[in-house]
Design a protein around this motif. Structure first.
Motif, PDB file in Angstrom:
ATOM      1  N   VAL A  14       0.739  -1.308  -0.082  1.00  0.00           N
ATOM      2  CA  VAL A  14       0.624  -0.169   0.286  1.00  0.00           C
ATOM      3  C   VAL A  14       1.072   1.217  -0.429  1.00  0.00           C
ATOM      4  CG1 VAL A  14      -1.992   1.376   1.560  1.00  0.00           C
ATOM      5  CG2 VAL A  14      -1.827  -1.413   1.249  1.00  0.00           C
ATOM      6  N   LEU A  18      -1.349   5.247  -2.700  1.00  0.00           N
ATOM      7  CA  LEU A  18      -2.908   4.027  -2.770  1.00  0.00           C
ATOM      8  C   LEU A  18      -3.380   4.828  -1.132  1.00  0.00           C
ATOM      9  CD1 LEU A  18      -5.064   2.325  -3.223  1.00  0.00           C
ATOM     10  CD2 LEU A  18      -2.955   0.655  -2.731  1.00  0.00           C
ATOM     11  N   ARG A  58       8.787   2.437  -2.650  1.00  0.00           N
ATOM     12  CA  ARG A  58       6.959   1.603  -3.584  1.00  0.00           C
ATOM     13  C   ARG A  58       6.746   3.191  -2.946  1.00  0.00           C
ATOM     14  NH1 ARG A  58       8.588  -0.154  -7.672  1.00  0.00           N
ATOM     15  NH2 ARG A  58       6.621  -0.433  -7.948  1.00  0.00           N
ATOM     16  N   PRO A 125      -4.771  -6.853  -7.657  1.00  0.00           N
ATOM     17  CA  PRO A 125      -6.249  -5.861  -6.610  1.00  0.00           C
ATOM     18  C   PRO A 125      -6.998  -7.430  -5.934  1.00  0.00           C
ATOM     19  CG  PRO A 125      -6.478  -5.623  -8.545  1.00  0.00           C
ATOM     20  CD  PRO A 125      -5.718  -6.615  -8.538  1.00  0.00           C
ATOM     21  N   GLY A 129      -6.321  -4.441  -0.909  1.00  0.00           N
ATOM     22  CA  GLY A 129      -5.621  -3.821  -1.221  1.00  0.00           C
ATOM     23  C   GLY A 129      -4.611  -4.168  -2.711  1.00  0.00           C
ATOM     24  N   ALA A 130      -3.390  -4.204  -2.584  1.00  0.00           N
ATOM     25  CA  ALA A 130      -3.000  -5.395  -4.018  1.00  0.00           C
ATOM     26  C   ALA A 130      -1.966  -6.053  -2.978  1.00  0.00           C
ATOM     27  CB  ALA A 130      -1.471  -4.118  -3.911  1.00  0.00           C
ATOM     28  N   ASP A 177       1.414   4.409 -11.207  1.00  0.00           N
ATOM     29  CA  ASP A 177       0.255   4.950 -10.677  1.00  0.00           C
ATOM     30  C   ASP A 177      -1.254   4.735 -11.353  1.00  0.00           C
ATOM     31  OD1 ASP A 177       0.220   6.670 -12.846  1.00  0.00           O
ATOM     32  OD2 ASP A 177       0.684   8.347 -11.415  1.00  0.00           O
ATOM     33  N   CYS A 179      -1.851   1.449 -11.657  1.00  0.00           N
ATOM     34  CA  CYS A 179      -2.690   0.649 -11.600  1.00  0.00           C
ATOM     35  C   CYS A 179      -2.486   0.283  -9.871  1.00  0.00           C
ATOM     36  CB  CYS A 179      -1.104  -0.295 -11.549  1.00  0.00           C
ATOM     37  SG  CYS A 179      -0.614  -0.687 -13.183  1.00  0.00           S
ATOM     38  N   TYR A 180      -2.214   1.310  -9.099  1.00  0.00           N
ATOM     39  CA  TYR A 180      -2.671   1.325  -7.891  1.00  0.00           C
ATOM     40  C   TYR A 180      -3.948   2.432  -7.696  1.00  0.00           C
ATOM     41  CZ  TYR A 180       1.885   0.003  -6.310  1.00  0.00           C
ATOM     42  OH  TYR A 180       3.479  -1.037  -6.027  1.00  0.00           O
ATOM     43  N   ARG A 181      -4.164   3.160  -9.007  1.00  0.00           N
ATOM     44  CA  ARG A 181      -5.500   3.933  -8.553  1.00  0.00           C
ATOM     45  C   ARG A 181      -6.472   2.821  -8.981  1.00  0.00           C
ATOM     46  NH1 ARG A 181      -5.726   9.175  -9.208  1.00  0.00           N
ATOM     47  NH2 ARG A 181      -4.277   9.179 -10.418  1.00  0.00           N
ATOM     48  N   VAL A 183      -6.402  -0.181  -7.595  1.00  0.00           N
ATOM     49  CA  VAL A 183      -6.625  -1.186  -6.742  1.00  0.00           C
ATOM     50  C   VAL A 183      -6.727  -0.201  -5.472  1.00  0.00           C
ATOM     51  CG1 VAL A 183      -4.924  -1.702  -4.298  1.00  0.00           C
ATOM     52  CG2 VAL A 183      -4.626  -2.124  -6.436  1.00  0.00           C
TER      53      VAL A 183
END
Length: 223
Positions: A14, A18, A58, A125, A129-130, A177, A179-181, A183
């Motif tokens: 995380v 995120l 990260r 995801p 979280g991831a 980013d 990808c984390y959006r 998630v």
């Protein structure tokens, strides 16, 4: 999304980006009052701005153009600039058997090369979280050999994003980013065991946005 691990190593990742995204509320009035600022110098930021990645932690930080030049413009810089390009891979080659060999427990995942560790990391995801999944290096190298676009991705800051949820299989090379959006969207909107209609609506809108903003790449893969 199933909770079955199928050999997955459940390690939640995380980044601060995120966590910030997950904390945002849906109130448009409140969003209008909140001014985004550079996390390095506190300068005011436009709604569309750049991001920097600390490859060791990260952590993704919002940054102004000045800080991007200052902190990324020299060898051995602490941060990496996250690119903005989005590519939709029209003729991407990946068979169902190859996908299954990657041991991802759901049909949604992203893959990036960790330069420091010298390996490719597979993440998927979940409502929590991831989560990182164990990756068969042999299977991945076979996929890379068949798809030229993967050979030009930037380590740490670009990822292959795979969406095999619906009938149409979609493949993108995106900034990390994004990808984390995704998630963050899933984490915010997931309800109950199946996720609920709202989260699936958000997922579809997310990929529709990628297609609208991205460039379709139809270059023939390597033989």
């Amino acid at each position: 999304m199933s909770e079955a691990s199928n050999g997955a190593m459940e390690r939640e990742a995380v980044p601060s980006f995120l966590r910030q995204f997950a904390r945002r509320r849906s109130s448009s009035a409140e969003s209008a009052e909140r001014e985004e600022r550079c996390e390095l110098c506190s300068a005011s930021l436009a709604a569309t701005h750049q991001h920097l990645l600390d490859p060791k932690t990260r952590q993704i930080s919002c940054a102004c153009d000045g800080c991007v030049i200052l902190f990324c413009g020299q060898e051995g810089a602490h941060f990496l600039r996250v690119p903005r390009r989005i590519r939709r891979l029209i003729d991407f080659r990946m068979s169902d058997l190859q996908w299954e060999s990657l041991m991802i427990p759901i049909n949604l995942a992203f893959f990036y090369r960790d330069a420091a560790a010298g390996r490719v990391v597979a993440m998927y995801p979940s409502p929590a979280g991831a989560t990182e999944s164990l990756l068969s290096l042999e299977s991945w190298e076979e996929i890379v050999a068949q798809n030229k676009a993967l050979q030009s991705t930037e380590s740490d800051v670009e990822a292959l994003l795979v969406n095999r949820i619906g009938a149409e299989k979609e493949y993108f090379i995106v900034p990390i980013d994004e990808c984390y959006r995704l998630v963050g969207l899933i984490r915010m909107h997931w309800r109950g065991l199946s996720g609920g209609p709202e989260v699936w609506k958000e997922i579809h809108q997310f990929f529709d946005s990628l297609k609208a903003r991205g460039i379709a790449v139809t270059e023939s893969p390597n033989a």
